[in-house]
Design a protein around this motif. Sequence first.
Motif, PDB file in Angstrom:
ATOM      1  N   THR A   1       0.855  -1.146  -0.151  1.00  0.00           N
ATOM      2  CA  THR A   1       0.089   0.299   0.189  1.00  0.00           C
ATOM      3  C   THR A   1       0.965   1.264   0.157  1.00  0.00           C
ATOM      4  OG1 THR A   1      -1.683   1.216   1.166  1.00  0.00           O
ATOM      5  CG2 THR A   1      -0.161  -0.088   2.314  1.00  0.00           C
TER       6      THR A   1
ATOM      7  N   SER B   1       1.386   5.590  -1.342  1.00  0.00           N
ATOM      8  CA  SER B   1       1.001   6.847  -2.401  1.00  0.00           C
ATOM      9  C   SER B   1       2.102   7.696  -2.182  1.00  0.00           C
ATOM     10  CB  SER B   1      -0.306   7.434  -1.619  1.00  0.00           C
ATOM     11  OG  SER B   1      -0.746   8.499  -2.628  1.00  0.00           O
TER      12      SER B   1
ATOM     13  N   GLY C   1      -2.402   9.031   1.779  1.00  0.00           N
ATOM     14  CA  GLY C   1      -2.257   7.584   1.409  1.00  0.00           C
ATOM     15  C   GLY C   1      -1.068   7.078   1.965  1.00  0.00           C
TER      16      GLY C   1
ATOM     17  N   GLU D   1      -4.125   1.671  -2.633  1.00  0.00           N
ATOM     18  CA  GLU D   1      -3.798   2.950  -2.440  1.00  0.00           C
ATOM     19  C   GLU D   1      -5.364   3.570  -1.641  1.00  0.00           C
ATOM     20  OE1 GLU D   1      -2.251   5.220  -5.637  1.00  0.00           O
ATOM     21  OE2 GLU D   1      -1.710   7.003  -4.553  1.00  0.00           O
TER      22      GLU D   1
ATOM     23  N   HIS E   1      -6.683   7.231  -0.866  1.00  0.00           N
ATOM     24  CA  HIS E   1      -6.419   8.787  -1.387  1.00  0.00           C
ATOM     25  C   HIS E   1      -7.669   9.546  -1.203  1.00  0.00           C
ATOM     26  CE1 HIS E   1      -4.950  11.790  -4.193  1.00  0.00           C
ATOM     27  NE2 HIS E   1      -3.674  11.207  -4.257  1.00  0.00           N
TER      28      HIS E   1
ATOM     29  N   HIS F   1      -2.987   8.070 -10.630  1.00  0.00           N
ATOM     30  CA  HIS F   1      -2.325   7.782  -9.083  1.00  0.00           C
ATOM     31  C   HIS F   1      -1.164   6.580  -9.591  1.00  0.00           C
ATOM     32  CE1 HIS F   1      -5.459   9.844  -7.245  1.00  0.00           C
ATOM     33  NE2 HIS F   1      -6.356   9.126  -7.869  1.00  0.00           N
TER      34      HIS F   1
ATOM     35  N   SER G   1      -1.226   3.882  -8.639  1.00  0.00           N
ATOM     36  CA  SER G   1      -1.959   2.565  -8.629  1.00  0.00           C
ATOM     37  C   SER G   1      -2.126   2.486 -10.273  1.00  0.00           C
ATOM     38  CB  SER G   1      -3.349   2.942  -8.228  1.00  0.00           C
ATOM     39  OG  SER G   1      -3.292   2.748  -6.460  1.00  0.00           O
TER      40      SER G   1
ATOM     41  N   MET H   1      -8.166   0.654  -5.068  1.00  0.00           N
ATOM     42  CA  MET H   1      -8.118   2.374  -4.532  1.00  0.00           C
ATOM     43  C   MET H   1      -9.242   2.443  -3.649  1.00  0.00           C
ATOM     44  SD  MET H   1      -6.479   4.953  -6.999  1.00  0.00           S
ATOM     45  CE  MET H   1      -5.873   6.031  -5.707  1.00  0.00           C
TER      46      MET H   1
END
Lengths: 433, 433
Positions: B94, B96, B112, B209, B211, B381, B383, B394
């Motif tokens: 996981t 960000s 994130g 992720e 967000h 992202h 992701s 997400m």
Amino acid sequence: TDSHHSILSFSLNSFSVESEKLQSQARVIDELSTLSDSPAPAVTRILYSEKDNLARRFIKGIMEQVGLSVREDAVGNIYGRWDGSEKGLPAVATGSHIDAIPFSGKYDGVVGVLGALEAINVLRRSGFQPKRPLEVIMFTSEEPTRFGISCLGSRLLAGSEALVNTLKLAADAQNISFFDAAKSAGYNLSPDDLSKMVLAEGSYAAFVELHIEQGPLLEEEGLSIGIVTAIAAPASIKVEFEGNGGHAGAVLMPNRNDAGLAAAELALAVERHVLESGSIDTVGTVGILELHPGAINSIPSKSHIEIDIRDIDENRRNGVIEKVHKTAINISQNRQVKLSEFKIINQDPPALSDKSVIDSMKFSTEQLNLSHKFMISRAYHDSLFMARISPMGMIFIPCYKGYSHKPEEYASIEDISNGVKVLALTLAKLSLE
Amino acid sequence: TDSHHSILSFSLNSFSVESEKLQSQARVIDELSTLSDSPAPAVTRILYSEKDNLARRFIKGIMEQVGLSVREDAVGNIYGRWDGSEKGLPAVATGSHIDAIPFSGKYDGVVGVLGALEAINVLRRSGFQPKRPLEVIMFTSEEPTRFGISCLGSRLLAGSEALVNTLKLAADAQNISFFDAAKSAGYNLSPDDLSKMVLAEGSYAAFVELHIEQGPLLEEEGLSIGIVTAIAAPASIKVEFEGNGGHAGAVLMPNRNDAGLAAAELALAVERHVLESGSIDTVGTVGILELHPGAINSIPSKSHIEIDIRDIDENRRNGVIEKVHKTAINISQNRQVKLSEFKIINQDPPALSDKSVIDSMKFSTEQLNLSHKFMISRAYHDSLFMARISPMGMIFIPCYKGYSHKPEEYASIEDISNGVKVLALTLAKLSLE
Ligand SMILES: [Mn+2]
Ligand SMILES: [Mn+2]
Ligand SMILES: [Mn+2]
Ligand SMILES: [Mn+2]
């Protein structure tokens, strides 16, 4: 007349072309151009920057070499004076600027400062003795680059309390105030010092500026000298739009109020309204357009544009400004952005050259057997403001393709030399009147 | 199933709201936001800047506090790992980003990263023992601010030789190369090191992720959690026009080829072509528009614009790009300016979330009695790129008015806490599968 006769004989003796002298003049122009914040051939010399300071020292050095007494005022206008034989008479002045907008050339302004010093040099070596004092002025910040105010030095001499108040609030893009910037260059001045700079009308007997044409006419028509009869009326405007900004992926099109697109529309509207004037003499430019925050994935939340509109007809120019203002309001309504600023920074009237100065320039040109035409200056100059306190005239010389404000700007040393000779003779003649 | 049962009991015991814990999480977000190059509430944190470096140290410090083993790769992707009970299984990851475009907010990406660390913290304190390793990743330069390349860290993990070649030539606005910038931040890497970063498909068992939504839907509909099923397809384009420039007063309108007006026309054409798509899902933005030399009295001789176009439908997006390209060519012909660059920087396909990850997120949301909806991510992202090498999902949480990429960006600590809980439970579930 006697005075005409004495100038005539002086001119015939002293104004032969010496290739050595020409080369040395070209060298001085090149040397000054190296005091720049951009790589050659581009020149960038911004008010009160380190390079501007070095260039000021360079000019004062030449003034001293030529034998002038040097004086500097509160904002750094530099004066080199040659006293006349009759004390107390107002001086005949000449000069221009040496600051340069980003990525411009090495002749704009410089020809009128170094050329004036060379003209004085020629007159001194020839044994000429002026009756009125002769003065060379290097004006501070003809270009509006740093504080958005053009012809700062000459505007202050011509007197403007509004300008003094504007300067109290003025700050550059780095948020350095005008006074702090001046101080960092060694000019520790107060608002009071600015107010005291104003000159009374009649302080100078005449003001003459030598300058490259910045247009293509002289070159196209194969002429040596342009005698300027009027300077077009410039105006400049600052506009700001504000929207909500947001994420470039997430905010859907109907929910946007894009300040950048508002600015883009207004820039195109400036062009449209200028063309609607129907006159070739109306010009308008958006030279500055900035977006905030300036990221590819962010909708612009603010935009800032600066508009330059000029015409030889002041009313027609003001009509274009009004249309641009109305369109800015319409755009702000249609796009739901706030028109947070629409500020007319300056809206100057045109200036006419003085008949007696025109006569002296024409006489000198003819004496030197140089071709000429009468013309209008579409660019403005310190002469626009000197005209408010003194009889004014301008001498133009050809420049390559009319290029200016870019690195390709060029004037041949022969053309510069012709301009210097006409200037020298004009100054000599005016100083004896 | 057994595993579902054990997660369920774990979640009911450990996920009560402790107001003290919430306050400490808000404090950490605030503390990170002060590592910024713009005054609060605006956040600016640019790749490999001093503030970016300080923020990296800050994140590594928390990873260590939480008890993770910390590792950093060649470009500075930071990995915090919690080993699982079964050696050799691919990890559930996981994470960000924490970089922030100029004058943006403090939640984009940050939620994130800090939220992932809080989720791990919650799991560890609850006595949970993962079977697969759990890994928190802080990706380098999700934002394209400095080198024009978005999701730099995750793109490299997903593998792209074209990107490695682009980076060899990449330089920022100050003409600092990517490699020099990295070196100044302590990452002394070679192009070879970049090629070696590529991960094989299957290196991770899953990637999730957390967000902020960066859109208004969750807030408008009063929902706690968005379960993302797909990420829209982003593209970015750089365009440059070149004209002759010149003096704003002296060059008459018919003789101009104004690169700035060409850019203004193209910016408006982007909007027009996007609206012509007829779909609410097509968006296009000109976030960068720069003029050279950028002086009020100089006609722009160069302009540079950067365009962002996105859609959930890749073909429709590519159709808009083609129209924009054709219009750029038309503008260059009509205005006699050179279209010196029309470069598609990236033109990524959309990504779909993995069904089993979606199921885990939905299960966790329901276990926690939180309302949710399935939705599309219009922003991209990391992701988007992790999806190329791993099953991806997400979790979105509401944010104030959908604001993002501006200082007004805001997510409540309650909403963040809900997201953290869903993330923790999802990670726990996936780690046991
Ligand atoms: Mn100029
Ligand atoms: Mn000038
Ligand atoms: Mn972002
Ligand atoms: Mn983000």
